[in-house]
Design a protein around this motif. Structure first.
Motif, PDB file in Angstrom:
ATOM      1  N   ASN A  12       0.864  -1.175   0.000  1.00 33.51           N
ATOM      2  CA  ASN A  12       0.000   0.000   0.000  1.00 33.51           C
ATOM      3  C   ASN A  12       0.902   1.227   0.000  1.00 33.51           C
ATOM      4  O   ASN A  12       2.009   1.188   0.533  1.00 33.51           O
ATOM      5  N   PHE A  13       0.444   2.312  -0.603  1.00 32.19           N
ATOM      6  CA  PHE A  13       1.211   3.542  -0.654  1.00 32.19           C
ATOM      7  C   PHE A  13       0.393   4.635   0.030  1.00 32.19           C
ATOM      8  O   PHE A  13      -0.428   5.295  -0.600  1.00 32.19           O
ATOM      9  N   PRO A  14       0.580   4.807   1.356  1.00 30.81           N
ATOM     10  CA  PRO A  14      -0.273   5.697   2.137  1.00 30.81           C
ATOM     11  C   PRO A  14      -0.324   7.152   1.682  1.00 30.81           C
ATOM     12  O   PRO A  14      -1.313   7.829   1.934  1.00 30.81           O
ATOM     13  N   ILE A  15       0.697   7.637   1.013  1.00 25.51           N
ATOM     14  CA  ILE A  15       0.690   9.038   0.587  1.00 25.51           C
ATOM     15  C   ILE A  15      -0.420   9.283  -0.424  1.00 25.51           C
ATOM     16  O   ILE A  15      -1.070  10.326  -0.402  1.00 25.51           O
ATOM     17  N   THR A  16      -0.678   8.311  -1.300  1.00 33.01           N
ATOM     18  CA  THR A  16      -1.709   8.491  -2.324  1.00 33.01           C
ATOM     19  C   THR A  16      -2.934   7.601  -2.118  1.00 33.01           C
ATOM     20  O   THR A  16      -3.973   7.856  -2.717  1.00 33.01           O
ATOM     21  N   ASP A  17      -2.825   6.568  -1.303  1.00 29.87           N
ATOM     22  CA  ASP A  17      -3.931   5.628  -1.086  1.00 29.87           C
ATOM     23  C   ASP A  17      -4.752   6.038   0.135  1.00 29.87           C
ATOM     24  O   ASP A  17      -4.510   5.585   1.238  1.00 29.87           O
ATOM     25  N   GLY A  18      -5.709   6.911  -0.053  1.00 29.71           N
ATOM     26  CA  GLY A  18      -6.582   7.299   1.040  1.00 29.71           C
ATOM     27  C   GLY A  18      -6.014   8.417   1.893  1.00 29.71           C
ATOM     28  O   GLY A  18      -5.004   9.042   1.566  1.00 29.71           O
ATOM     29  N   LYS A  19      -6.681   8.646   3.015  1.00 27.45           N
ATOM     30  CA  LYS A  19      -6.333   9.755   3.908  1.00 27.45           C
ATOM     31  C   LYS A  19      -5.963   9.286   5.311  1.00 27.45           C
ATOM     32  O   LYS A  19      -5.818  10.099   6.215  1.00 27.45           O
ATOM     33  N   LEU A  26       4.180  16.313   0.157  1.00 21.88           N
ATOM     34  CA  LEU A  26       4.405  14.959  -0.351  1.00 21.88           C
ATOM     35  C   LEU A  26       3.422  14.597  -1.454  1.00 21.88           C
ATOM     36  O   LEU A  26       3.801  13.959  -2.442  1.00 21.88           O
ATOM     37  N   ARG A  27       2.179  14.990  -1.302  1.00 21.71           N
ATOM     38  CA  ARG A  27       1.189  14.685  -2.337  1.00 21.71           C
ATOM     39  C   ARG A  27       1.472  15.472  -3.607  1.00 21.71           C
ATOM     40  O   ARG A  27       1.232  14.987  -4.708  1.00 21.71           O
ATOM     41  N   ARG A  28       2.015  16.667  -3.460  1.00 23.87           N
ATOM     42  CA  ARG A  28       2.356  17.472  -4.638  1.00 23.87           C
ATOM     43  C   ARG A  28       3.425  16.772  -5.480  1.00 23.87           C
ATOM     44  O   ARG A  28       3.416  16.844  -6.697  1.00 23.87           O
ATOM     45  N   THR A  29       4.338  16.054  -4.834  1.00 24.42           N
ATOM     46  CA  THR A  29       5.389  15.355  -5.590  1.00 24.42           C
ATOM     47  C   THR A  29       4.831  14.221  -6.435  1.00 24.42           C
ATOM     48  O   THR A  29       5.511  13.737  -7.334  1.00 24.42           O
ATOM     49  N   GLN A  30       3.609  13.798  -6.165  1.00 28.73           N
ATOM     50  CA  GLN A  30       2.985  12.712  -6.923  1.00 28.73           C
ATOM     51  C   GLN A  30       2.258  13.224  -8.161  1.00 28.73           C
ATOM     52  O   GLN A  30       1.826  12.447  -9.004  1.00 28.73           O
TER      53      GLN A  30
END
Length: 143
Positions: free
Chosen positions: A41-48, A62-66
């Motif tokens: 799982n990739f918590p930065i992009t998978d849910g809140k 961190l989300r901006r880097t995605q």
């Protein structure tokens, strides 16, 4: 006697809520996080779910880097929170505090993963809206 019972009840409730304790919150986060990554799982992009452990400003960065349009030249070669490119086979069962230190900026909690080949990171914990959260992570080991 009633006051003592009430005091014990309030104290035990506060102790059960680890968000008011930066050291226990750091351990809770790292146990949760290493298990998430270990389960692909990739918590930065998978849910809140990660938002309850990490500050809003850090998650925004961190989300901006995605974002596919992210053009900053900084790119991390290892996981931001683990400061490693791999997870040791005993990390999920062995997440522990090795030490902690308070300074005017944050509570620095040294988290050690694994026992066979221990790997330690330093979580900078800050209080955000009454809850202790990770603001940043530094590598302590030179792996």
């Amino acid at each position: 006697m009633k006051k003592l019972l009430l005091l014990l009840l309030v104290t035990s409730s506060a102790m059960a809520n680890n968000t008011n304790d930066p050291v226990n919150q750091a351990v809770a986060f790292n146990k949760w996080y290493v298990n998430q990554i270990n389960n692909n799982n990739f918590p930065i992009t998978d849910g809140k779910d990660i938002d309850k452990y990490v500050t809003a400003s850090t998650m925004q960065k961190l989300r901006r880097t995605q974002d596919p349009n992210y053009d900053d030249v900084v790119f991390y070669s290892s996981d931001f929170f683990l400061k490693s490119q791999y997870i040791g086979d005993d990390w999920t069962e062995n997440v522990a505090i090795s030490s902690y230190d308070w300074d005017p900026v944050c509570v620095n909690v040294n988290i050690t993963f694994g026992k066979k080949n221990p790997h330690t990171v330093i979580d900078c914990m800050v209080n955000e809206n009454g809850e202790w959260k990770v603001q940043s992570v530094a590598a302590r080991d030179n792996n």
